[in-house]
Design an enzyme around this catalytic site. Structure first.
Site, short mmCIF file in Angstrom:
data_model
loop_
_atom_site.label_atom_id
_atom_site.label_comp_id
_atom_site.label_asym_id
_atom_site.label_seq_id
_atom_site.Cartn_x
_atom_site.Cartn_y
_atom_site.Cartn_z
N ASN A 247 -8.55 -12.49 4.83
CA ASN A 247 -9.15 -11.92 3.62
C ASN A 247 -10.65 -12.20 3.68
O ASN A 247 -11.08 -13.11 4.36
CB ASN A 247 -8.53 -12.58 2.37
N CYS B 286 11.64 14.32 -8.76
CA CYS B 286 11.89 14.77 -10.13
C CYS B 286 12.40 13.60 -10.98
O CYS B 286 13.33 12.88 -10.57
CB CYS B 286 12.97 15.87 -10.11
N GLU C 149 -12.27 -13.07 1.10
CA GLU C 149 -12.59 -14.16 0.15
C GLU C 149 -11.32 -14.95 -0.16
O GLU C 149 -10.22 -14.54 0.19
CB GLU C 149 -13.18 -13.59 -1.14
N ASN D 131 0.82 -1.21 0.00
CA ASN D 131 0.00 0.00 0.00
C ASN D 131 0.86 1.26 0.00
O ASN D 131 1.95 1.29 0.55
CB ASN D 131 -0.94 0.01 1.21
N CYS E 116 15.37 21.94 -11.78
CA CYS E 116 16.20 21.59 -12.96
C CYS E 116 15.36 21.55 -14.24
O CYS E 116 15.88 21.31 -15.32
CB CYS E 116 16.85 20.22 -12.73
N HIS F 10 5.72 -0.58 -2.79
CA HIS F 10 5.21 0.14 -3.97
C HIS F 10 5.23 1.65 -3.79
O HIS F 10 4.55 2.38 -4.52
CB HIS F 10 3.78 -0.33 -4.29
N GLY G 293 -5.38 -8.94 3.26
CA GLY G 293 -6.05 -7.99 2.35
C GLY G 293 -5.33 -7.80 1.03
O GLY G 293 -5.23 -6.69 0.53
N THR G 294 -4.84 -8.92 0.47
CA THR G 294 -4.23 -8.81 -0.85
C THR G 294 -4.69 -9.97 -1.73
O THR G 294 -4.83 -11.10 -1.28
CB THR G 294 -2.68 -8.79 -0.78
N1 APR Z 1 -10.46 -7.25 4.97
C1 APR Z 1 -9.62 -8.16 4.42
N2 APR Z 1 -9.46 -8.30 3.07
C2 APR Z 1 -10.19 -7.47 2.28
C3 APR Z 1 -11.09 -6.51 2.79
C4 APR Z 1 -11.20 -6.41 4.21
N3 APR Z 1 -12.03 -5.54 4.78
N4 APR Z 1 -11.66 -5.85 1.73
C5 APR Z 1 -11.13 -6.38 0.61
N5 APR Z 1 -10.26 -7.36 0.93
C6 APR Z 1 -9.42 -8.16 0.03
C7 APR Z 1 -10.05 -8.52 -1.29
O1 APR Z 1 -10.78 -9.75 -1.19
C8 APR Z 1 -8.80 -8.71 -2.17
O2 APR Z 1 -8.32 -10.05 -2.09
O3 APR Z 1 -8.31 -7.37 -0.28
C9 APR Z 1 -7.76 -7.79 -1.54
C10 APR Z 1 -7.44 -6.55 -2.37
O4 APR Z 1 -6.83 -7.00 -3.55
P1 APR Z 1 -6.38 -5.92 -4.64
O5 APR Z 1 -7.46 -4.92 -4.85
O6 APR Z 1 -5.86 -6.69 -5.82
O7 APR Z 1 -5.18 -5.13 -3.96
P2 APR Z 1 -3.68 -5.60 -3.78
O8 APR Z 1 -3.59 -7.08 -3.63
O9 APR Z 1 -3.09 -4.77 -2.71
O10 APR Z 1 -3.02 -5.17 -5.19
C11 APR Z 1 -1.62 -5.30 -5.32
O11 APR Z 1 -1.74 -4.11 -7.42
O12 APR Z 1 -2.66 -2.36 -8.62
C12 APR Z 1 -1.53 -2.80 -7.95
O13 APR Z 1 0.14 -1.46 -6.96
C13 APR Z 1 -1.20 -1.89 -6.81
O14 APR Z 1 -0.28 -2.47 -4.62
C14 APR Z 1 -1.29 -2.80 -5.57
C15 APR Z 1 -1.09 -4.18 -6.16
#
Ligand code: APR
Length: 256
Positions: free
Chosen positions: A223, A138, A225, A113, A160, A130, A197-198
């Site tokens: 997560n 710059c 899901e 994030n 510059c 990231h 949360g990814t």
């Molecule tokens: N609690 C836990 N998980 C959650 C919640 C929550 N309240 N809300 C959403 N999620 C989960 C979703 O199910 C999903 O699996 O968070 C995840 C978000 O996934 P992405 O939107 O793909 O985000 P991320 O994995 O951080 O993306 C990675 O992609 O676009 C680039 O640079 C950007 O850092 C980012 C990278």
């Protein structure tokens, strides 16, 4: 059946005994976080049903060529995101991770994030893979401009003459080496690796889940899901991070 054999997994039913035992033995913990941990702070995620990339195309916004083609448009998008981030507050999930720093021996945050919410929550040991939307530099001489930028004359320029850009990693760019190497070192040596949360689909960051696996860490997914990595996690807590992470803090406090 374990939760991972369901497509829409059953909601989290509490901290299981295996996890609690691992937690009681753990010395070094890594929280690998993505946009989902900030969702409860009102910051939209990228994928999934309300994801940013459903409406906008990353190729047009989050890459260097898009910036050079149309810096004005890219800055408009990042200024919109800066406003959302500026108005957002760390949520219970961020605060729980910061609190665990005081309850456990060694806690490291490795985040994808750019919203600075882990730092604003009080976390100290953070690797930002990231970048950080509150920093700018710059493209010509790498001078950093982290105060409010002046857009009155159009896209802000460096002394510059070079264009100033957000300090965020765009698609196709390398991750900051010190951040990735530092984060990877922590992952290689941790006892528990939380993946919070990814969607774990963007590399090389997502590769850290496999690094943790290979290094023998106990992998805990938090997560709402199932994800691409659910199958290799030792346990998955399916629910909101803002609910699950504070429950771990409550358990640790009772243990004290
Ligand atoms: N609690 C836990 N998980 C959650 C919640 C929550 N309240 N809300 C959403 N999620 C989960 C979703 O199910 C999903 O699996 O968070 C995840 C978000 O996934 P992405 O939107 O793909 O985000 P991320 O994995 O951080 O993306 C990675 O992609 O676009 C680039 O640079 C950007 O850092 C980012 C990278």
């Amino acid at each position: 059946m374990s939760s991972r054999e369901f497509n829409n997994p059953p909601a989290w039913g509490g901290l299981d005994e295996t996890f609690l035992e691992k937690l009681s033995e753990a010395k070094r913990i890594v929280f690998f976080t993505g946009a989902g941990i900030s969702a409860e702070s009102g910051i939209p995620t990228f994928r999934g049903k309300d994801g940013i990339w459903n409406k906008l195309r990353p190729e047009e916004l989050a890459n260097f060529n898009a910036f050079m083609r149309n810096p004005q448009m890219v800055w408009e998008w990042y200024n919109h995101r800066k406003k959302i981030v500026h108005d957002a507050k760390p949520n219970a999930g961020h605060l729980a991770i910061a609190e665990m720093q005081d309850l456990l021996e060694d806690v490291t945050v490795v985040t994808q994030n750019i919203d600075n919410l882990h730092r604003r929550a009080g976390s100290k040991n953070i690797y930002e893979l990231h970048g950080n939307i509150e920093r700018n530099y710059c493209i010509n001489c790498n001078t950093f401009y982290n105060e409010e930028l002046d857009f009155s004359g159009g896209v802000p320029k460096c002394k510059c003459g070079g264009l100033i850009r957000p300090d965020v990693v765009w698609f196709g760019e390398f991750l900051p080496e010190d951040q990735f190497m530092g984060g990877e070192e922590a992952v290689r040596n941790c006892d528990i690796f939380f993946v919070v949360g990814t969607s774990a689909v963007v590399y090389p960051a997502a590769g850290l889940v496999y690094t943790a696996k290979k290094s023998g860490a106990f992998i805990v997914e938090v997560n709402i899901e199932e994800t691409e990595v659910s199958a290799i996690c030792d346990t998955s807590f399916f629910g909101e991070s803002g609910k699950i992470l504070p429950a771990i803090v409550d358990h640790l406090k009772k243990r004290e």
